[in-house]
Design a protein around this motif. Structure first.
Motif, PDB file in Angstrom:
ATOM      1  N   ALA A  12      -8.421  30.219 -30.738  1.00  0.00           N
ATOM      2  CA  ALA A  12      -7.372  29.578 -31.544  1.00  0.00           C
ATOM      3  C   ALA A  12      -7.118  28.146 -31.079  1.00  0.00           C
ATOM      4  O   ALA A  12      -7.004  27.229 -31.903  1.00  0.00           O
ATOM      5  CB  ALA A  12      -6.087  30.399 -31.463  1.00  0.00           C
ATOM      6  N   ALA A  13      -7.047  27.936 -29.780  1.00  0.00           N
ATOM      7  CA  ALA A  13      -6.801  26.588 -29.252  1.00  0.00           C
ATOM      8  C   ALA A  13      -7.953  25.645 -29.580  1.00  0.00           C
ATOM      9  O   ALA A  13      -7.732  24.467 -29.884  1.00  0.00           O
ATOM     10  CB  ALA A  13      -6.581  26.652 -27.744  1.00  0.00           C
ATOM     11  N   LEU A  14      -9.175  26.162 -29.534  1.00  0.00           N
ATOM     12  CA  LEU A  14     -10.335  25.323 -29.804  1.00  0.00           C
ATOM     13  C   LEU A  14     -10.557  25.079 -31.300  1.00  0.00           C
ATOM     14  O   LEU A  14     -11.300  24.184 -31.667  1.00  0.00           O
ATOM     15  CB  LEU A  14     -11.584  25.927 -29.163  1.00  0.00           C
ATOM     16  N   LYS A  15      -9.908  25.842 -32.149  1.00  0.00           N
ATOM     17  CA  LYS A  15      -9.997  25.600 -33.592  1.00  0.00           C
ATOM     18  C   LYS A  15      -9.111  24.435 -34.007  1.00  0.00           C
ATOM     19  O   LYS A  15      -9.358  23.794 -35.020  1.00  0.00           O
ATOM     20  CB  LYS A  15      -9.589  26.852 -34.376  1.00  0.00           C
ATOM     21  N   ALA A  16      -8.081  24.173 -33.218  1.00  0.00           N
ATOM     22  CA  ALA A  16      -7.139  23.099 -33.544  1.00  0.00           C
ATOM     23  C   ALA A  16      -7.802  21.735 -33.351  1.00  0.00           C
ATOM     24  O   ALA A  16      -8.664  21.576 -32.483  1.00  0.00           O
ATOM     25  CB  ALA A  16      -5.908  23.208 -32.651  1.00  0.00           C
ATOM     26  N   PRO A  17      -7.395  20.765 -34.146  1.00  0.00           N
ATOM     27  CA  PRO A  17      -7.955  19.416 -33.980  1.00  0.00           C
ATOM     28  C   PRO A  17      -7.670  18.857 -32.587  1.00  0.00           C
ATOM     29  O   PRO A  17      -6.656  19.184 -31.972  1.00  0.00           O
ATOM     30  CB  PRO A  17      -7.224  18.595 -35.049  1.00  0.00           C
ATOM     31  N   LEU A  18      -8.574  18.033 -32.118  1.00  0.00           N
ATOM     32  CA  LEU A  18      -8.407  17.392 -30.817  1.00  0.00           C
ATOM     33  C   LEU A  18      -7.304  16.344 -30.894  1.00  0.00           C
ATOM     34  O   LEU A  18      -7.155  15.656 -31.900  1.00  0.00           O
ATOM     35  CB  LEU A  18      -9.703  16.715 -30.390  1.00  0.00           C
ATOM     36  N   ASP A  29     -15.549  16.491 -31.400  1.00  0.00           N
ATOM     37  CA  ASP A  29     -15.376  17.561 -32.386  1.00  0.00           C
ATOM     38  C   ASP A  29     -16.544  18.539 -32.344  1.00  0.00           C
ATOM     39  O   ASP A  29     -16.345  19.753 -32.443  1.00  0.00           O
ATOM     40  CB  ASP A  29     -15.223  16.975 -33.790  1.00  0.00           C
ATOM     41  N   ASP A  30     -17.747  18.036 -32.191  1.00  0.00           N
ATOM     42  CA  ASP A  30     -18.923  18.918 -32.138  1.00  0.00           C
ATOM     43  C   ASP A  30     -18.881  19.842 -30.930  1.00  0.00           C
ATOM     44  O   ASP A  30     -19.140  21.040 -31.043  1.00  0.00           O
ATOM     45  CB  ASP A  30     -20.218  18.102 -32.121  1.00  0.00           C
ATOM     46  N   LEU A  31     -18.566  19.288 -29.765  1.00  0.00           N
ATOM     47  CA  LEU A  31     -18.499  20.105 -28.550  1.00  0.00           C
ATOM     48  C   LEU A  31     -17.404  21.163 -28.679  1.00  0.00           C
ATOM     49  O   LEU A  31     -17.620  22.326 -28.339  1.00  0.00           O
ATOM     50  CB  LEU A  31     -18.252  19.224 -27.329  1.00  0.00           C
ATOM     51  N   ARG A  32     -16.260  20.762 -29.182  1.00  0.00           N
ATOM     52  CA  ARG A  32     -15.150  21.705 -29.372  1.00  0.00           C
ATOM     53  C   ARG A  32     -15.580  22.856 -30.274  1.00  0.00           C
ATOM     54  O   ARG A  32     -15.371  24.019 -29.959  1.00  0.00           O
ATOM     55  CB  ARG A  32     -13.948  20.975 -29.995  1.00  0.00           C
ATOM     56  N   ARG A  33     -16.227  22.542 -31.392  1.00  0.00           N
ATOM     57  CA  ARG A  33     -16.685  23.576 -32.326  1.00  0.00           C
ATOM     58  C   ARG A  33     -17.734  24.480 -31.686  1.00  0.00           C
ATOM     59  O   ARG A  33     -17.705  25.702 -31.855  1.00  0.00           O
ATOM     60  CB  ARG A  33     -17.262  22.946 -33.593  1.00  0.00           C
ATOM     61  N   SER A  40     -16.155  32.734 -29.461  1.00  0.00           N
ATOM     62  CA  SER A  40     -15.911  33.658 -30.563  1.00  0.00           C
ATOM     63  C   SER A  40     -16.994  34.736 -30.636  1.00  0.00           C
ATOM     64  O   SER A  40     -16.689  35.921 -30.842  1.00  0.00           O
ATOM     65  CB  SER A  40     -15.836  32.883 -31.877  1.00  0.00           C
ATOM     66  N   VAL A  41     -18.234  34.353 -30.452  1.00  0.00           N
ATOM     67  CA  VAL A  41     -19.332  35.328 -30.461  1.00  0.00           C
ATOM     68  C   VAL A  41     -19.185  36.311 -29.308  1.00  0.00           C
ATOM     69  O   VAL A  41     -19.342  37.523 -29.484  1.00  0.00           O
ATOM     70  CB  VAL A  41     -20.700  34.611 -30.401  1.00  0.00           C
ATOM     71  N   ARG A  42     -18.860  35.812 -28.127  1.00  0.00           N
ATOM     72  CA  ARG A  42     -18.671  36.705 -26.976  1.00  0.00           C
ATOM     73  C   ARG A  42     -17.532  37.688 -27.231  1.00  0.00           C
ATOM     74  O   ARG A  42     -17.627  38.866 -26.898  1.00  0.00           O
ATOM     75  CB  ARG A  42     -18.390  35.887 -25.718  1.00  0.00           C
ATOM     76  N   ARG A  43     -16.448  37.198 -27.825  1.00  0.00           N
ATOM     77  CA  ARG A  43     -15.315  38.064 -28.146  1.00  0.00           C
ATOM     78  C   ARG A  43     -15.752  39.149 -29.123  1.00  0.00           C
ATOM     79  O   ARG A  43     -15.413  40.324 -28.961  1.00  0.00           O
ATOM     80  CB  ARG A  43     -14.181  37.225 -28.734  1.00  0.00           C
ATOM     81  N   SER A  44     -16.523  38.784 -30.134  1.00  0.00           N
ATOM     82  CA  SER A  44     -16.999  39.769 -31.115  1.00  0.00           C
ATOM     83  C   SER A  44     -17.875  40.838 -30.463  1.00  0.00           C
ATOM     84  O   SER A  44     -17.740  42.026 -30.768  1.00  0.00           O
ATOM     85  CB  SER A  44     -17.782  39.073 -32.225  1.00  0.00           C
ATOM     86  N   VAL A  45     -18.745  40.413 -29.584  1.00  0.00           N
ATOM     87  CA  VAL A  45     -19.619  41.373 -28.889  1.00  0.00           C
ATOM     88  C   VAL A  45     -18.784  42.360 -28.083  1.00  0.00           C
ATOM     89  O   VAL A  45     -19.017  43.580 -28.128  1.00  0.00           O
ATOM     90  CB  VAL A  45     -20.635  40.640 -27.982  1.00  0.00           C
ATOM     91  N   PRO A  72     -11.191  16.906 -16.369  1.00  0.00           N
ATOM     92  CA  PRO A  72     -10.117  17.901 -16.253  1.00  0.00           C
ATOM     93  C   PRO A  72      -9.073  17.723 -17.351  1.00  0.00           C
ATOM     94  O   PRO A  72      -8.831  16.610 -17.805  1.00  0.00           O
ATOM     95  CB  PRO A  72      -9.495  17.611 -14.895  1.00  0.00           C
ATOM     96  N   GLY A  73      -8.483  18.819 -17.746  1.00  0.00           N
ATOM     97  CA  GLY A  73      -7.438  18.763 -18.766  1.00  0.00           C
ATOM     98  C   GLY A  73      -7.172  20.126 -19.357  1.00  0.00           C
ATOM     99  O   GLY A  73      -7.729  21.141 -18.935  1.00  0.00           O
ATOM    100  N   ARG A  74      -6.343  20.143 -20.349  1.00  0.00           N
ATOM    101  CA  ARG A  74      -5.870  21.365 -20.998  1.00  0.00           C
ATOM    102  C   ARG A  74      -7.001  22.251 -21.505  1.00  0.00           C
ATOM    103  O   ARG A  74      -7.085  23.442 -21.164  1.00  0.00           O
ATOM    104  CB  ARG A  74      -4.957  20.946 -22.156  1.00  0.00           C
ATOM    105  N   LEU A  75      -7.901  21.713 -22.306  1.00  0.00           N
ATOM    106  CA  LEU A  75      -8.974  22.532 -22.881  1.00  0.00           C
ATOM    107  C   LEU A  75      -9.984  22.982 -21.828  1.00  0.00           C
ATOM    108  O   LEU A  75     -10.451  24.109 -21.855  1.00  0.00           O
ATOM    109  CB  LEU A  75      -9.678  21.779 -24.008  1.00  0.00           C
ATOM    110  N   ARG A  76     -10.317  22.090 -20.906  1.00  0.00           N
ATOM    111  CA  ARG A  76     -11.265  22.475 -19.862  1.00  0.00           C
ATOM    112  C   ARG A  76     -10.685  23.612 -19.026  1.00  0.00           C
ATOM    113  O   ARG A  76     -11.390  24.572 -18.709  1.00  0.00           O
ATOM    114  CB  ARG A  76     -11.624  21.296 -18.973  1.00  0.00           C
TER     115      ARG A  76
END
Length: 96
Positions: A12-18, A29-33, A40-45, A72-76
């Motif tokens: 959810a956090a990574l779906k939000a715009p940077l 944007d590409d790296l975030r996606r 998401s794939v790991r979660r599905s598995v 370093p930061g929030r997303l990392r």
């Protein structure tokens, strides 16, 4: 399940715009996606097959972010927490 909750929160956090801070830390944007899709794939598995699959989901997200120059930061921190939890789950699934 705590791991699946953490994975869901990361997706959810990574779906939000940077925001400006994320971009200044090296996120694109590409790296975030791409990382969001990976998590998401790991979660599905894990949802479909259970925690016994955790040892097969060896994440290299820290190396990926380092290679892309993410600082370093929030997303990392969020992504590193997900990776730590996946590694812990892998150790638990392999158990003694």
């Amino acid at each position: 399940m705590e791991l699946l909750t953490a994975l869901g929160e990361a997706v959810a956090a990574l779906k939000a715009p940077l925001d400006a801070a994320d971009r200044s830390q090296g996120w694109t944007d590409d790296l975030r996606r791409e990382i969001q899709e990976d998590i998401s794939v790991r979660r599905s598995v894990l949802r479909r097959h259970g925690l016994w699959m955790a040892p097969y989901l060896r994440p290299g997200l820290d190396r990926w972010m380092a290679q892309e120059g993410v600082g370093p930061g929030r997303l990392r921190n969020l992504v590193e927490d997900v990776q730590r939890r996946l590694m812990e789950a892998a150790g638990t699934a392999c158990g003694p």
